[in-house]
Scaffold this active site. Structure first.
Site, PDB file in Angstrom:
ATOM      1  N   LYS A  23       6.463  -2.498  11.997  1.00 10.92           N
ATOM      2  CA  LYS A  23       6.446  -2.759  13.442  1.00 10.92           C
ATOM      3  C   LYS A  23       5.026  -2.870  13.954  1.00 10.92           C
ATOM      4  O   LYS A  23       4.102  -2.304  13.385  1.00 10.92           O
ATOM      5  CB  LYS A  23       7.111  -1.594  14.196  1.00 10.92           C
ATOM      6  CG  LYS A  23       8.605  -1.567  14.118  1.00 10.92           C
ATOM      7  CD  LYS A  23       9.151  -0.578  15.140  1.00 10.92           C
ATOM      8  CE  LYS A  23      10.076   0.409  14.452  1.00 10.92           C
ATOM      9  NZ  LYS A  23      10.519   1.511  15.277  1.00 10.92           N
ATOM     10  N   GLU A  31       0.847  -1.197   0.000  1.00 15.88           N
ATOM     11  CA  GLU A  31       0.000   0.000   0.000  1.00 15.88           C
ATOM     12  C   GLU A  31       0.873   1.234   0.000  1.00 15.88           C
ATOM     13  O   GLU A  31       1.921   1.266   0.636  1.00 15.88           O
ATOM     14  CB  GLU A  31      -0.980   0.007   1.169  1.00 15.88           C
ATOM     15  CG  GLU A  31      -0.389  -0.170   2.524  1.00 15.88           C
ATOM     16  CD  GLU A  31      -1.436   0.002   3.621  1.00 15.88           C
ATOM     17  OE1 GLU A  31      -2.398   0.755   3.420  1.00 15.88           O
ATOM     18  OE2 GLU A  31      -1.257  -0.609   4.683  1.00 15.88           O
TER      19      GLU A  31
HETATM   20  N1  RBF Z   1       1.177  -0.613   9.919  1.00 18.55           N
HETATM   21  C1  RBF Z   1       1.762  -1.239  10.974  1.00 18.55           C
HETATM   22  O1  RBF Z   1       1.093  -1.999  11.670  1.00 18.55           O
HETATM   23  N2  RBF Z   1       3.073  -1.044  11.284  1.00 18.55           N
HETATM   24  C2  RBF Z   1       3.861  -0.199  10.588  1.00 18.55           C
HETATM   25  O2  RBF Z   1       5.047  -0.090  10.903  1.00 18.55           O
HETATM   26  C3  RBF Z   1       3.268   0.517   9.498  1.00 18.55           C
HETATM   27  N3  RBF Z   1       4.009   1.420   8.801  1.00 18.55           N
HETATM   28  C4  RBF Z   1       3.404   2.124   7.791  1.00 18.55           C
HETATM   29  C5  RBF Z   1       4.131   3.095   7.117  1.00 18.55           C
HETATM   30  C6  RBF Z   1       3.548   3.833   6.091  1.00 18.55           C
HETATM   31  C7  RBF Z   1       4.347   4.891   5.405  1.00 18.55           C
HETATM   32  C8  RBF Z   1       2.201   3.585   5.729  1.00 18.55           C
HETATM   33  C9  RBF Z   1       1.565   4.377   4.631  1.00 18.55           C
HETATM   34  C10 RBF Z   1       1.483   2.633   6.400  1.00 18.55           C
HETATM   35  C11 RBF Z   1       2.053   1.885   7.430  1.00 18.55           C
HETATM   36  N4  RBF Z   1       1.338   0.912   8.121  1.00 18.55           N
HETATM   37  C12 RBF Z   1       1.907   0.258   9.173  1.00 18.55           C
HETATM   38  C13 RBF Z   1       0.042   0.465   7.603  1.00 18.55           C
HETATM   39  C14 RBF Z   1      -1.176   1.034   8.253  1.00 18.55           C
HETATM   40  O3  RBF Z   1      -1.505   0.198   9.324  1.00 18.55           O
HETATM   41  C15 RBF Z   1      -2.313   1.036   7.220  1.00 18.55           C
HETATM   42  O4  RBF Z   1      -2.009   2.000   6.247  1.00 18.55           O
HETATM   43  C16 RBF Z   1      -3.660   1.331   7.819  1.00 18.55           C
HETATM   44  O5  RBF Z   1      -4.002   0.356   8.745  1.00 18.55           O
HETATM   45  C17 RBF Z   1      -4.741   1.352   6.729  1.00 18.55           C
HETATM   46  O6  RBF Z   1      -4.820   0.125   6.081  1.00 18.55           O
HETATM   47 MG    MG Z   2      -5.485   1.823   1.688  1.00 20.29          MG
END
Ligand code: RBF
Ligand code: MG
Length: 381
Positions: free
Chosen positions: A326, A296
């Site tokens: 993480k 994503e």
């Molecule tokens: N979700 C996590 O559980 N751990 C992460 O370290 C994490 N890092 C992310 C970093 C970026 C730049 C983005 C855009 C998303 C990240 N997410 C992470 C995902 C996030 O949980 C997710 O975008 C939302 O839950 C919507 O689906």
């Molecule tokens: Mg999305």
């Protein structure tokens, strides 16, 4: 008797060298307790105080969040300003440390410390000789520092002073300070670069910098934007364009990729965006994780007036790896981390080694009617 001699006299060395970290840390805690604490609560000579202020200023120039390793009675912790976590193996020392605004203390070994929110810098002041293992301690501190942040090992009385302490009792001070950049590099984990050494008679400072990102072969992914998992990435403030999970389910290219955050560029309807992508499972949302590894992308500077992106063809060109994915304790910590990622990505992608890609890389060229609908490949092929 100087302070260090007093300390050594109050906790004579054991007959046997400590064999492991626990024994070593127990010895440190015993030495830096009782009388050992008192000698650290005395007023400092003016010139030493000046040097500590110099060290605090070096750390502070990295940003407002500082990890103070071997914080002791918090003398330096109180000088940084901003947000500080002081870590020490001695409960007694921490008990004697004043409560400053913005300063928190944590009792234990830096090797066991993992902060949710990364630091701008970490400082081993007057304790880098005392740790059980310099390489492991350095790696643990660096893991708590932002990409692009710094780790310092300093001593306001110089490296020769540390050598003398080691000569007096190497069960307390096990190591000397690194005396060259080569030596400092040799003890560092791969993502830390020995950067600057100041080694004068009465002042020592070694600075390592955390590599801002890890290089990778450029990875091109294309597919139609899918619906997300309804966890409300819009609500988080970072709406993401997801590639369909089915697209890569059996693709080694994605399955072999470390779950984490990647920087790069995106192309959508012929527009180029800087993009920060998460490839993984969103483990923070326990019980509602992604059932498979997904890709994503948050498109920086995408505005809602650019329209909805579902079903549009999205091209992603990933050019660098920022950090592992993480499991955060909550949404707030996750949002902080994503904000940091975005800030770092915008900065990095403006650098010359990347900036030109947004206008010249074939993966980001406008699509034609005979362009394949999906792509997953590395450049150079
Ligand atoms: N979700 C996590 O559980 N751990 C992460 O370290 C994490 N890092 C992310 C970093 C970026 C730049 C983005 C855009 C998303 C990240 N997410 C992470 C995902 C996030 O949980 C997710 O975008 C939302 O839950 C919507 O689906
Ligand atoms: Mg999305």
């Amino acid at each position: 008797m100087d302070a260090h001699e007093q300390i050594l006299a109050s906790a004579p060395s054991p007959k046997n060298e400590p064999e492991n970290r626990e024994q070593h840390n127990a010895r440190q805690a015993a030495v830096f307790s009782g009388e050992g604490v008192n000698s650290f609560t005395q007023p400092l000579p003016d010139e030493v105080e000046e040097r500590l202020k110099r060290i605090a200023a070096m750390a502070r120039s990295c940003g407002s969040r500082t990890l103070d390793v071997g914080t002791g009675t918090g003398v330096l912790a109180g000088m940084y300003g901003g947000e500080v976590v002081g870590v020490d193996v001695s409960e007694d020392m921490l008990d004697a440390a004043p409560q400053y605004d913005g300063v928190e203390y944590w009792c234990g070994d830096i090797v066991d410390y993992a902060s949710e929110k990364p630091f701008d810098s970490a400082v081993f002041n007057a304790c880098f000789g005392n740790v059980y293992d310099q390489t492991e301690s350095l790696a643990a501190a660096a893991a708590n520092v932002k990409p692009g942040g710094s780790v310092f090992a300093t001593h306001p009385l110089g490296a020769n002073f540390v050598r003398e302490l080691k000569e007096k009792d190497d069960t307390v001070v096990r190591h000397e300070m690194p005396r060259s950049l080569e030596e400092a590099q040799a003890m560092a984990p791969p993502f830390l670069r020995a950067f600057e050494l100041v080694d004068s008679d009465d002042f020592y400072s070694m600075r390592w910098m955390r590599e801002p990102y890890a290089d990778m072969d450029k990875l091109h992914l294309r597919g139609p934007v899918a619906q997300g998992y309804g966890r409300g990435s819009k609500k988080l403030g970072f709406p993401t364009a997801n590639l369909p999970e089915t697209l890569f389910a059996d693709q080694a290219i994605i399955q072999d990729l470390q779950a984490g955050v990647y920087i790069g560029f995106a192309q959508l309807r012929g527009q180029i965006y800087t993009a920060v992508s998460n490839i993984g499972y969103s483990p923070t949302f326990e019980g509602a994780e992604n059932p498979t590894k997904i890709v994503e992308a948050y498109l920086c500077d995408y505005s809602s007036s650019d329209g909805d992106f579902y079903d549009e063809q999205l091209d992603l060109l990933l050019v660098g790896y920022l950090r592992p994915e993480k499991k955060f304790s909550g949404v707030e910590a996750l949002v902080d981390a994503i904000s940091n990622d975005v800030e770092m990505a915008k900065h990095l992608l403006k650098q010359p080694q990347f900036a030109h890609l947004s206008v010249s890389h074939p993966a980001l060229a406008p699509l034609s009617s005979d362009s394949p609908k999906t792509v997953a490949k590395y450049y150079p092929e």
